[in-house]
Design an enzyme around this catalytic site. Sequence first.
Site, PDB file in Angstrom:
ATOM      1  N   ARG A 162      53.857  24.198  90.174  1.00  0.00           N
ATOM      2  CA  ARG A 162      55.461  24.605  89.636  1.00  0.00           C
ATOM      3  C   ARG A 162      55.959  23.439  88.735  1.00  0.00           C
ATOM      4  O   ARG A 162      57.136  23.054  88.583  1.00  0.00           O
ATOM      5  CB  ARG A 162      56.670  24.330  90.842  1.00  0.00           C
ATOM      6  CG  ARG A 162      56.299  25.361  91.913  1.00  0.00           C
ATOM      7  CD  ARG A 162      56.045  26.849  91.556  1.00  0.00           C
ATOM      8  NE  ARG A 162      55.711  27.618  92.852  1.00  0.00           N
ATOM      9  CZ  ARG A 162      54.541  27.953  93.099  1.00  0.00           C
ATOM     10  NH1 ARG A 162      53.526  27.458  92.027  1.00  0.00           N
ATOM     11  NH2 ARG A 162      54.383  28.575  94.032  1.00  0.00           N
ATOM     12  N   SER A 232      62.188  31.781  96.565  1.00  0.00           N
ATOM     13  CA  SER A 232      62.301  30.477  97.134  1.00  0.00           C
ATOM     14  C   SER A 232      62.940  29.357  96.362  1.00  0.00           C
ATOM     15  O   SER A 232      62.754  28.900  95.479  1.00  0.00           O
ATOM     16  CB  SER A 232      60.546  30.054  96.982  1.00  0.00           C
ATOM     17  OG  SER A 232      59.882  31.169  97.758  1.00  0.00           O
ATOM     18  N   GLU A 327      63.428  24.307  93.415  1.00  0.00           N
ATOM     19  CA  GLU A 327      62.627  25.177  92.457  1.00  0.00           C
ATOM     20  C   GLU A 327      63.380  25.312  91.214  1.00  0.00           C
ATOM     21  O   GLU A 327      63.156  25.165  89.970  1.00  0.00           O
ATOM     22  CB  GLU A 327      62.024  26.258  92.890  1.00  0.00           C
ATOM     23  CG  GLU A 327      60.890  25.907  93.731  1.00  0.00           C
ATOM     24  CD  GLU A 327      59.709  27.207  93.831  1.00  0.00           C
ATOM     25  OE1 GLU A 327      59.833  28.182  93.166  1.00  0.00           O
ATOM     26  OE2 GLU A 327      58.950  27.190  94.659  1.00  0.00           O
TER      27      GLU A 327
END
Length: 332
Positions: A162, A232, A327
């Site tokens: 990520r 998410s 995130e």
Amino acid sequence: MLQQHFPLTDRNTLRLVSEASAYAGFRSLAELIQLQGYATRAQLPLRVLGGGSNVLLSEKVNALVVQSESCRIQLVMQNDEVSLVDVDAGMNWHQWVEQSIAFGHGIENLALIPGTVGAAPVQNIGAYGVEVGEFIDSVTGYQLSTRQLRTFSAAECRFGYRDSVFKRELRNDFVILRVRFRLPRRFSPVVSYAPLNSLNAAEITPASLIQAVTDIRMSKLPDPANVPNAGSFFQNPVVSDECARQLAARYPDLPVYAQPHGAKLAAGWLIDQCGFRGKPFGPVAMYEKQALVLTTSAGATLADVRALQKRVQDSVYEKFGVWLEPEPQLFA
């Protein structure tokens, strides 16, 4: 067309109340350069917004916010082994995944991830054992500080979990214009991650794999059009092997995934064990069917999201000794 005091509430999937000082779409580098000139004269920073699916918008975004409206797909090269395909930044990500199988394979597991192609490299999006960085050949865009068109090779993108150079050193300084994908012509499905591991790899087709991933995501994740969310919300934490062993000994049901360095834990399981699933905190909550997803209701602001984020982080750390990183990135 450039618009002043532009509402961004419908331009982010969390539907956080937000307004930009100015807003415009662009279809070419020339238009982007013109918009940069306006921003300079107006003494506003220029901020690029993708699909609005992985950002946390403040109530006032004191900037000229721009979005790519270019959605072209162009085959650059193809041989028996691989296809090189250029895709413009404004292309809807899921639509690209569906069309990608006409050129090659590899990104089927990333179906139904919300957002645009231009945003995908920033976060190095991933799902079910696949990350987009594995299939990116290069990224081309415009650097605001140097006013230069630049192309980064996959190695120069410095993809991590990520993570990428666009999220770090080039944050707010690089507008991605197109992504070049390197897609193998041979279909080698990755079905090792649950629940895809119930599929028969010898029988599945690229289209059926995309459909299977789509069905799984629809069963677990709310549609942002109906329930505002950013997918998410927290990254799955990567911990040391020793930490993973100790936690697994205390919590035998804890999902643990081996990594080249350490082990990855299921953030949703950790959050669920702390009692957050389906419990509202004002206009925000962790989704009742998947504790990893933060949802909002009408009128939610960045402050509401931040308050729940910290509450979850503190509770998980107190119970498991593991810190969760969000995130979505702040967009202000």
